[in-house]
Design an enzyme around this catalytic site. Structure first.
Site, PDB file in Angstrom:
ATOM      1  N   LYS A  63       0.843  -1.194   0.000  1.00  0.00           N
ATOM      2  CA  LYS A  63       0.000   0.000   0.000  1.00  0.00           C
ATOM      3  C   LYS A  63       0.879   1.245   0.000  1.00  0.00           C
ATOM      4  O   LYS A  63       1.865   1.309   0.742  1.00  0.00           O
ATOM      5  CB  LYS A  63      -0.883   0.006   1.252  1.00  0.00           C
ATOM      6  CG  LYS A  63      -1.963   1.058   1.259  1.00  0.00           C
ATOM      7  CD  LYS A  63      -1.528   2.428   1.710  1.00  0.00           C
ATOM      8  CE  LYS A  63      -1.182   2.533   3.176  1.00  0.00           C
ATOM      9  NZ  LYS A  63      -2.384   2.693   3.979  1.00  0.00           N
ATOM     10  N   ARG A  82     -10.007   2.252   6.336  1.00  0.00           N
ATOM     11  CA  ARG A  82      -9.503   1.306   7.338  1.00  0.00           C
ATOM     12  C   ARG A  82      -9.064   2.033   8.599  1.00  0.00           C
ATOM     13  O   ARG A  82      -9.097   1.466   9.698  1.00  0.00           O
ATOM     14  CB  ARG A  82      -8.433   0.387   6.757  1.00  0.00           C
ATOM     15  CG  ARG A  82      -7.158   1.024   6.203  1.00  0.00           C
ATOM     16  CD  ARG A  82      -6.213   1.417   7.286  1.00  0.00           C
ATOM     17  NE  ARG A  82      -4.835   1.451   6.839  1.00  0.00           N
ATOM     18  CZ  ARG A  82      -3.901   2.177   7.431  1.00  0.00           C
ATOM     19  NH1 ARG A  82      -4.200   2.981   8.443  1.00  0.00           N
ATOM     20  NH2 ARG A  82      -2.650   2.132   7.010  1.00  0.00           N
ATOM     21  N   VAL A 103      -9.584  24.251  12.011  1.00  0.00           N
ATOM     22  CA  VAL A 103      -8.629  25.370  11.996  1.00  0.00           C
ATOM     23  C   VAL A 103      -9.250  26.674  11.502  1.00  0.00           C
ATOM     24  O   VAL A 103      -8.694  27.739  11.716  1.00  0.00           O
ATOM     25  CB  VAL A 103      -7.366  25.051  11.158  1.00  0.00           C
ATOM     26  CG1 VAL A 103      -6.503  24.018  11.880  1.00  0.00           C
ATOM     27  CG2 VAL A 103      -7.717  24.587   9.760  1.00  0.00           C
ATOM     28  N   ASP A 136       1.322   9.861  12.460  1.00  0.00           N
ATOM     29  CA  ASP A 136       1.869   8.624  11.901  1.00  0.00           C
ATOM     30  C   ASP A 136       3.326   8.796  11.468  1.00  0.00           C
ATOM     31  O   ASP A 136       3.875   7.963  10.764  1.00  0.00           O
ATOM     32  CB  ASP A 136       1.013   8.152  10.726  1.00  0.00           C
ATOM     33  CG  ASP A 136       0.921   9.201   9.624  1.00  0.00           C
ATOM     34  OD1 ASP A 136       1.407  10.328   9.831  1.00  0.00           O
ATOM     35  OD2 ASP A 136       0.354   8.890   8.566  1.00  0.00           O
TER      36      ASP A 136
END
Lengths: 325, 325
Positions: A68, A112, A162, A225
């Site tokens: 991916k 996901r 924001v 991440d």
């Protein structure tokens, strides 16, 4: 030749798929050591800012391996382009033949990720949700809210963004007769109203502070991440009764836990992997007063499970194996 | 939508491209630190045996980043399928937009590997080639021989293979009026006749022994690209006057140098990177009596250079950037 599947076809296939049990099974297999997931491949760009993640692997004994690629280029909206993009490649594990190129444009990654948020909430969120808090009014902030409705009942969401424009758009898109959307530019208002909060921003400094968080709250952080991103004050993790991660090994290199451990706020011995939580009722939320945090950095097993399900739904109608020569 | 380019179109585009200077420029930029190449992503399978490599990166200041996936599944020929497969993905470095999917089926990897063999020979092979030696009578063994003709004159090649069938096929495919092909099942015969040898097998134990190698020989090893593969006796590297690698960092983890250093046969201080050799005449072969070895594990910059050239050749006719929304 591989089958190239555009996003519209992927969405059609998804209509007949329930991803929650698929993602749960993936996490359980991962925490049991039944999934081969090498370290995440990464490119990080500065000018303009962007990052690319390559997540790949396979479930032992399975017929496929999956690679991916997902990117976030955060100035893209200035050009009228979405910030997220991506694709998933499904290969035969026996021959290396590329069977499918799922041109999901990042949608399956978003899906996901949102489904993982729902899975976490299923086991860790309070039973009685006063309001859902969404920090980050982008695509993921929309999808998390949608998927949380599958596992908890609630009538209100408080959403931080924001600027007013994105909040107006969020309310327009997401408000419905059964769901009131309140919006705010002050993140403490989210913490004051909600006891189930999901953060989904690309922030590189904490958006939520520990003193704002009420006891009994569950927070899932999905935005961070990389090693540079951070959404939660490290003290939030320090004060939590329970800190769950999707991947112990990835949390050594990226995400909220990486930040909090680096800051000396928590020890790694406090961490529990999501796949273990799912499989062990003793690790589920024990009372309405517990404060819990889940840090999701995104694991290839989620990509494997979702892309495999999509491909298996489409494959019978379109796939012909390469001919022997 | 990305443009999907099948192998036939890639080959058409290549007809107008000279890859030798492209690959040279890539290696030079790489050795100057101008290329971002993260560690190789890898999946290794046992049953059936196979490996998958993900090589990716970008040249600083360039318009694209490239992700290349290549696999070798060594039992595929039993199924009538080629053992090698792969594709290259070309993305915009400014937006992350996937512009091209080059379905090269591993051809571009084979090509850039063969071209790297020619680049090495240009700087390190003896001027007078008695005969070329090819160890491994597969696709790469054919392409190496083809590309060596671009940089050295020779009239004979001695080719080792694992069985008579593949050797008969090799001679049928490769012999021409100007080039005699001798074949053998004994690798020492290659070393006895040739002073420019290329090894291109997936061997996991040495195929060439040090005592067979004549002074003045150059050997390029291209087959070993994992930690488990090995084609050369470590003593060959120990006795060589010069040991060149395409990537110092990759040679710490895979290839002939990895094996020889592990065995204590050579120190890492003896290694020189190919990009430095190209750029510095003092590092070229100095005499006909030198014995030299080059260990090529394959660097993403080769994939970047070749896929970019193919895409830039095709792009004007087919590409339309995604519309702003």
């Amino acid at each position: 030749m591989p089958v190239v599947v555009p996003l519209a076809e992927i969405k059609k296939a998804l209509a007949a798929i329930d991803p929650i049990p698929l993602i749960e099974e993936g996490f359980v297999a991962y925490s049991r050591g039944e999934v081969v997931v090498p370290p995440v491949g990464e490119l990080v760009f500065n000018d303009p800012p962007g990052d690319v993640h390559i997540k790949y692997g396979y479930i032992k004994g399975d017929d496929f391996y999956v690679i991916k690629i997902a990117s976030g280029f955060y100035d893209n909206p200035k050009l009228g382009l979405p910030s997220g993009d991506g694709l998933m490649l499904v290969f035969s594990r026996k021959t290396g033949v590329l069977e499918a190129i799922l041109l999901d444009e990042g949608y399956l990654t978003n899906l996901r990720t949102a489904v993982a948020g729902a899975v976490v909430a299923k086991y860790l969120a309070p039973r009685e949700v006063t309001a859902v808090g969404i920090v980050g009014a982008g695509v993921q902030g929309r999808m998390q809210l949608d998927w949380l409705r599958r596992v908890r009942k609630f009538e209100e969401a408080v959403v931080w963004g924001v600027n007013e424009e994105e909040l107006v758009a969020y309310r327009r898109d997401m408000e419905s007769p059964g769901l009131k959307i309140r919006t705010t530019l002050r993140a403490e208002k989210v913490a004051a109203a909600a006891n189930l909060i999901v953060t989904c921003t690309p922030a590189t400094a904490p958006v939520l502070k520990a003193e704002w968080i009420r006891p009994g709250t569950h927070i899932t952080a999905v935005g961070s991440d990389t090693a540079a991103k951070q959404e939660l004050d490290a003290a939030i993790l320090a004060r939590a009764d329970r800190v769950v991660v999707d991947s112990l090994s990835q949390s050594e290199l990226r995400g909220e836990v990486y930040q909090a451990v680096n800051a000396g706020a928590i020890g790694r011995d406090r961490l529990v992997e999501l796949g273990r939580v799912i499989g062990d009722q003793k690790l589920w939320r024990a009372s309405e007063s517990e404060t819990t945090v889940a840090d999701l950095t995104g694991v290839a097993v989620q990509d494997i499970q979702i892309s495999k399900a999509v491909w298996l739904a489409i494959r019978p109608a379109v796939w012909s194996a390469p001919k022997a020569t």
